[in-house]
Design an enzyme around this catalytic site. Structure first.
Site, PDB file in Angstrom:
ATOM      1  N   CYS A  46       0.825  -1.209   0.000  1.00  0.00           N
ATOM      2  CA  CYS A  46       0.000   0.000   0.000  1.00  0.00           C
ATOM      3  C   CYS A  46       0.860   1.261   0.000  1.00  0.00           C
ATOM      4  O   CYS A  46       0.666   2.164  -0.810  1.00  0.00           O
ATOM      5  CB  CYS A  46      -0.925  -0.016   1.216  1.00  0.00           C
ATOM      6  SG  CYS A  46      -1.916   1.468   1.365  1.00  0.00           S
ATOM      7  N   CYS A  51      -1.525   1.698  -3.089  1.00  0.00           N
ATOM      8  CA  CYS A  51      -2.513   2.771  -2.887  1.00  0.00           C
ATOM      9  C   CYS A  51      -1.919   4.176  -2.874  1.00  0.00           C
ATOM     10  O   CYS A  51      -2.416   5.066  -3.566  1.00  0.00           O
ATOM     11  CB  CYS A  51      -3.233   2.575  -1.544  1.00  0.00           C
ATOM     12  SG  CYS A  51      -3.469   0.880  -1.036  1.00  0.00           S
ATOM     13  N   LYS A  54       0.086   5.304  -6.074  1.00  0.00           N
ATOM     14  CA  LYS A  54      -0.926   5.309  -7.151  1.00  0.00           C
ATOM     15  C   LYS A  54      -1.816   6.549  -7.058  1.00  0.00           C
ATOM     16  O   LYS A  54      -2.068   7.220  -8.042  1.00  0.00           O
ATOM     17  CB  LYS A  54      -1.737   4.022  -7.039  1.00  0.00           C
ATOM     18  CG  LYS A  54      -2.871   3.827  -8.001  1.00  0.00           C
ATOM     19  CD  LYS A  54      -4.183   4.421  -7.582  1.00  0.00           C
ATOM     20  CE  LYS A  54      -4.710   4.072  -6.230  1.00  0.00           C
ATOM     21  NZ  LYS A  54      -5.177   2.725  -6.058  1.00  0.00           N
ATOM     22  N   TYR A 189      -8.880  -3.727 -11.079  1.00  0.00           N
ATOM     23  CA  TYR A 189      -8.570  -2.445 -10.440  1.00  0.00           C
ATOM     24  C   TYR A 189      -7.271  -1.843 -10.987  1.00  0.00           C
ATOM     25  O   TYR A 189      -7.238  -0.685 -11.385  1.00  0.00           O
ATOM     26  CB  TYR A 189      -8.306  -2.660  -8.948  1.00  0.00           C
ATOM     27  CG  TYR A 189      -9.472  -2.791  -8.023  1.00  0.00           C
ATOM     28  CD1 TYR A 189      -9.877  -1.726  -7.247  1.00  0.00           C
ATOM     29  CD2 TYR A 189     -10.131  -4.001  -7.875  1.00  0.00           C
ATOM     30  CE1 TYR A 189     -10.910  -1.844  -6.333  1.00  0.00           C
ATOM     31  CE2 TYR A 189     -11.172  -4.136  -6.969  1.00  0.00           C
ATOM     32  CZ  TYR A 189     -11.559  -3.055  -6.191  1.00  0.00           C
ATOM     33  OH  TYR A 189     -12.580  -3.180  -5.307  1.00  0.00           O
ATOM     34  N   GLU A 193      -6.882   1.477 -13.303  1.00  0.00           N
ATOM     35  CA  GLU A 193      -6.323   2.679 -12.681  1.00  0.00           C
ATOM     36  C   GLU A 193      -5.101   3.175 -13.445  1.00  0.00           C
ATOM     37  O   GLU A 193      -4.987   4.361 -13.776  1.00  0.00           O
ATOM     38  CB  GLU A 193      -5.967   2.397 -11.216  1.00  0.00           C
ATOM     39  CG  GLU A 193      -7.208   2.264 -10.337  1.00  0.00           C
ATOM     40  CD  GLU A 193      -6.898   2.053  -8.870  1.00  0.00           C
ATOM     41  OE1 GLU A 193      -5.752   1.677  -8.527  1.00  0.00           O
ATOM     42  OE2 GLU A 193      -7.808   2.261  -8.035  1.00  0.00           O
ATOM     43  N   HIS A 451     -26.633  21.461  -1.843  1.00  0.00           N
ATOM     44  CA  HIS A 451     -26.761  22.013  -3.188  1.00  0.00           C
ATOM     45  C   HIS A 451     -25.752  23.119  -3.423  1.00  0.00           C
ATOM     46  O   HIS A 451     -25.556  23.944  -2.531  1.00  0.00           O
ATOM     47  CB  HIS A 451     -28.187  22.544  -3.368  1.00  0.00           C
ATOM     48  CG  HIS A 451     -28.478  22.961  -4.764  1.00  0.00           C
ATOM     49  ND1 HIS A 451     -28.598  22.050  -5.800  1.00  0.00           N
ATOM     50  CD2 HIS A 451     -28.656  24.196  -5.310  1.00  0.00           C
ATOM     51  CE1 HIS A 451     -28.850  22.702  -6.922  1.00  0.00           C
ATOM     52  NE2 HIS A 451     -28.881  24.001  -6.651  1.00  0.00           N
ATOM     53  N   GLU A 456     -25.667  15.134  -4.094  1.00  0.00           N
ATOM     54  CA  GLU A 456     -27.082  15.300  -3.724  1.00  0.00           C
ATOM     55  C   GLU A 456     -28.001  14.440  -4.597  1.00  0.00           C
ATOM     56  O   GLU A 456     -29.125  14.130  -4.206  1.00  0.00           O
ATOM     57  CB  GLU A 456     -27.503  16.769  -3.782  1.00  0.00           C
ATOM     58  CG  GLU A 456     -27.559  17.353  -5.184  1.00  0.00           C
ATOM     59  CD  GLU A 456     -28.011  18.814  -5.205  1.00  0.00           C
ATOM     60  OE1 GLU A 456     -28.954  19.159  -4.477  1.00  0.00           O
ATOM     61  OE2 GLU A 456     -27.407  19.611  -5.955  1.00  0.00           O
TER      62      GLU A 456
HETATM   63  P1  NDP Z   1      -7.922  -8.152 -10.234  1.00  0.00           P
HETATM   64  O1  NDP Z   1      -8.182  -9.517  -9.751  1.00  0.00           O
HETATM   65  O2  NDP Z   1      -8.791  -7.028  -9.801  1.00  0.00           O
HETATM   66  O3  NDP Z   1      -7.943  -8.168 -11.827  1.00  0.00           O
HETATM   67  C1  NDP Z   1      -7.129  -9.026 -12.548  1.00  0.00           C
HETATM   68  C2  NDP Z   1      -7.429  -8.815 -14.010  1.00  0.00           C
HETATM   69  O4  NDP Z   1      -6.505  -9.546 -14.791  1.00  0.00           O
HETATM   70  C3  NDP Z   1      -8.820  -9.281 -14.397  1.00  0.00           C
HETATM   71  O5  NDP Z   1      -9.328  -8.402 -15.357  1.00  0.00           O
HETATM   72  C4  NDP Z   1      -8.553 -10.658 -14.985  1.00  0.00           C
HETATM   73  O6  NDP Z   1      -9.469 -11.024 -15.968  1.00  0.00           O
HETATM   74  C5  NDP Z   1      -7.210 -10.436 -15.655  1.00  0.00           C
HETATM   75  N1  NDP Z   1      -6.437 -11.654 -15.774  1.00  0.00           N
HETATM   76  C6  NDP Z   1      -6.202 -12.577 -14.822  1.00  0.00           C
HETATM   77  N2  NDP Z   1      -5.419 -13.563 -15.314  1.00  0.00           N
HETATM   78  C7  NDP Z   1      -5.166 -13.246 -16.603  1.00  0.00           C
HETATM   79  C8  NDP Z   1      -4.433 -13.863 -17.636  1.00  0.00           C
HETATM   80  N3  NDP Z   1      -3.804 -15.017 -17.437  1.00  0.00           N
HETATM   81  N4  NDP Z   1      -4.395 -13.268 -18.845  1.00  0.00           N
HETATM   82  C9  NDP Z   1      -5.043 -12.103 -19.063  1.00  0.00           C
HETATM   83  N5  NDP Z   1      -5.755 -11.464 -18.116  1.00  0.00           N
HETATM   84  C10 NDP Z   1      -5.813 -12.036 -16.898  1.00  0.00           C
HETATM   85  O7  NDP Z   1      -6.404  -7.895  -9.898  1.00  0.00           O
HETATM   86  P2  NDP Z   1      -5.504  -6.604  -9.917  1.00  0.00           P
HETATM   87  O8  NDP Z   1      -4.157  -7.109 -10.240  1.00  0.00           O
HETATM   88  O9  NDP Z   1      -6.075  -5.518 -10.758  1.00  0.00           O
HETATM   89  O10 NDP Z   1      -5.582  -6.106  -8.415  1.00  0.00           O
HETATM   90  C11 NDP Z   1      -5.393  -7.016  -7.321  1.00  0.00           C
HETATM   91  C12 NDP Z   1      -6.229  -6.601  -6.155  1.00  0.00           C
HETATM   92  O11 NDP Z   1      -5.684  -5.461  -5.549  1.00  0.00           O
HETATM   93  C13 NDP Z   1      -7.654  -6.199  -6.523  1.00  0.00           C
HETATM   94  O12 NDP Z   1      -8.500  -7.300  -6.600  1.00  0.00           O
HETATM   95  C14 NDP Z   1      -8.027  -5.278  -5.410  1.00  0.00           C
HETATM   96  O13 NDP Z   1      -8.590  -6.019  -4.372  1.00  0.00           O
HETATM   97  C15 NDP Z   1      -6.710  -4.685  -4.981  1.00  0.00           C
HETATM   98  N6  NDP Z   1      -6.598  -3.293  -5.443  1.00  0.00           N
HETATM   99  C16 NDP Z   1      -7.449  -2.360  -4.935  1.00  0.00           C
HETATM  100  C17 NDP Z   1      -7.377  -1.056  -5.352  1.00  0.00           C
HETATM  101  C18 NDP Z   1      -8.329  -0.047  -4.802  1.00  0.00           C
HETATM  102  O14 NDP Z   1      -8.918  -0.301  -3.766  1.00  0.00           O
HETATM  103  N7  NDP Z   1      -8.512   1.083  -5.475  1.00  0.00           N
HETATM  104  C19 NDP Z   1      -6.394  -0.615  -6.327  1.00  0.00           C
HETATM  105  C20 NDP Z   1      -5.556  -1.681  -6.815  1.00  0.00           C
HETATM  106  C21 NDP Z   1      -5.671  -2.958  -6.362  1.00  0.00           C
HETATM  107  P3  NDP Z   1     -10.850 -11.789 -15.614  1.00  0.00           P
HETATM  108  O15 NDP Z   1     -11.753 -10.753 -15.024  1.00  0.00           O
HETATM  109  O16 NDP Z   1     -11.298 -12.257 -16.968  1.00  0.00           O
HETATM  110  O17 NDP Z   1     -10.494 -12.882 -14.685  1.00  0.00           O
END
Ligand code: NDP
Length: 469
Positions: A46, A51, A54, A189, A193, A451, A456
């Site tokens: 984080c 976080c 980012k 996510y 982002e 407002h 709102e």
């Molecule tokens: P996520 O699990 O959110 O997303 C992973 C993405 O990668 C999905 O779109 C998935 O597709 C895709 N994917 C997975 N495997 C493959 C593959 N082999 N080939 C191609 N695409 C693939 O993970 P992130 O890495 O984005 O983030 C991890 C975690 O970190 C999040 O789940 C969240 O909990 C946390 N996070 C929170 C944030 C916040 O609160 N703002 C910011 C950043 C991270 P599919 O959907 O098809 O499986």
């Protein structure tokens, strides 16, 4: 006299580990925390590569928008240009400051911070590989009544030809040169982002997602709306786009897609999920049960199958969010050392966890998507408002805002609240309290708006809309 060196030995100095160590020490426990303090300091993903940096880069990207939009408000002059080296240096300085704050907090609470890689060792034992002052490898052994695993997670990159050429969110903050052409792979996510942020900072961003629509699991309407807004802002979002290979050429990288297309890039960022950090922890020797992907399995007290070993946060691969790890850490501390004076022991609920995605525009959400609410409650009533914010009447921006309420028709309870728009994270946080308290749509209606704000709209939606538009 305790037979153990420590009452609690925390492995991992991220959000969950630091919180547990600090709170346990404040309850009078003798606590140690081990972390490898190398390039990254205390604070975990984080603080170092998640976080916080980012969000700083997201702010940086918003200034570009602001400069452009200011013309509509009468501001004149050329558009400012980004100095990537300045942004990196200022971010690094702030992160180092935060690392120091964490150190200070731990030391101030009486926690013994040990710099080294820790692993489970023998009965109630923890061994730490350390570096001696002369640079040689050292080893220290400790015993602890309880051990808390809080080692977090690490980016996962699938196997494909040219995997060695891609970067992850661990690397993206410190790229030597600003990537003029960035390919982002993933639709979660992190991918969304960084696609937004680098687009805002001035890169040409191509986001490749393997499925039908980004942000699987979120409300479908929110997913489509965000995808359209990101595309409008300039992200070249390609759906159903699988990567075959990444090649290095003299003029940069070339991403070969399964459909035969290619995309040229200066950097390729993989954001395809994160895996628990369990390598070298000694889980097998200690007999700690793991799930298929290596995640440490825990019960409702975050206790593993080995009674004195606990685990919180991303290493358990449940909900990978900082506030969740913090909440879990507090539950463990209350369970092991008793609650704060005059307070009941804390419990964690995984229902209605508010969350934001710091895309441009932001997504803020709490509760259930339309589809999940329909599945859970049967009949739901939907309210929706889509508009151009007051700010953009003069700014020239075509960005639009979407707000949506999902109401359980039988009880009138608001069970889902979603927003795509500026400051969605800030706005949804407050509404999350109302949702936690079980607020009904009638109570939303009885609340006066502030407002003129975008927020709102959440208390002024009167007419339901049809599901499945
Ligand atoms: P996520 O699990 O959110 O997303 C992973 C993405 O990668 C999905 O779109 C998935 O597709 C895709 N994917 C997975 N495997 C493959 C593959 N082999 N080939 C191609 N695409 C693939 O993970 P992130 O890495 O984005 O983030 C991890 C975690 O970190 C999040 O789940 C969240 O909990 C946390 N996070 C929170 C944030 C916040 O609160 N703002 C910011 C950043 C991270 P599919 O959907 O098809 O499986």
């Amino acid at each position: 006299m305790s037979p153990f060196d420590f009452d609690l030995f925390v492995i991992g100095g991220g959000s969950g580990g630091v919180r547990a160590a600090r709170m346990a020490a404040q309850r009078g426990a003798r606590v140690a925390l081990a972390e490898v303090l190398g390039i990254d300091g205390l604070g975990g993903t984080c603080v170092n590569v998640g976080c916080i940096p980012k969000k700083l880069y997201s702010y940086a990207a918003h200034y570009a928008e602001a400069a452009e939009e200011a013309h509509g408000y009468g501001w004149e002059g050329p558009a400012p240009t980004l100095n990537w080296q300045t942004l990196k240096a200022n971010r690094a300085r702030e992160i180092t400051r935060l690392n120091g704050v964490y150190h200070h907090l731990l030391q101030g609470s009486g926690v013994t911070v040990i710099n080294g890689f820790a692993r489970l060792e023998g009965e109630h034992g923890v061994g730490v590989a350390t570096l001696n002052a002369d640079g040689s490898a050292g080893h220290q052994s400790f015993t602890a009544r309880h051990v808390l695993l809080a080692t977090g997670g690490t980016p996962h990159v699938p196997h494909f030809a040219g995997r060695e050429h891609v970067i992850t969110s661990d690397d993206v903050f410190d790229l030597p040169d600003f990537p003029r052409r960035l390919v982002v792979v993933g639709g979660g996510y992190i991918a969304c982002e960084f696609a937004s942020i680098f687009n805002g900072l001035g890169a040409h961003v191509t986001q490749l997602y393997r499925g039908e629509q980004i942000l699987r699991g979120f409300d479908d309407e929110i997913r489509h709306f965000l995808a359209a807004e990101m595309a409008k802002a300039g992200v070249d979002l390609r759906l159903n786009a699988g990567v075959l290979a990444v090649e290095r050429h003299s003029d940069g990288l070339l991403v070969r897609l399964e459909d035969g297309n290619t995309v040229a890039a200066d950097a390729v960022l993989y954001a395809t999920g994160r895996l628990p950090n369990v390598n070298g922890l000694g889980l097998e020797t200690a007999g700690v049960a793991q799930s298929g992907q290596g995640a440490v399995q825990v019960n409702s007290h975050y206790q593993t199958n080995v009674p004195h070993i606990y685990a919180v946060g991303d290493v358990t691969a449940r909900v990978q969010l900082t506030p969740v790890a913090l909440g879990e850490a507090m539950v463990v501390v209350d369970h092991l050392f008793g609650p704060q004076a005059g307070k009941p022991p804390r419990a964690m609920s995984y229902e209605a966890i508010p969350t934001a995605i710091f895309t441009h525009p932001n997504v803020g959400t709490v509760g259930l998507s339309e589809a999940d609410a329909g599945a859970q409650y049967g009949q739901v009533t939907l309210y929706r408002s889509e508009f151009r914010s007051l700010k953009h009447t003069l700014s020239g921006s075509t960005e639009r805002t979407l707000m949506k309420l999902v109401v359980d028709t039988a009880t009138d309870r608001v069970v889902g609240l979603h927003m795509v728009g500026a400051d969605a994270g800030e706005i949804v946080q407050g509404f999350a309290v109302a949702m936690k308290a079980g607020a009904t749509k009638a109570q939303f209606d009885a609340t006066l708006g502030i407002h003129p704000t975008a927020a709102e709209e959440f208390v002024t939606m009167r007419e339901p809309v049809k599901a499945g538009r």
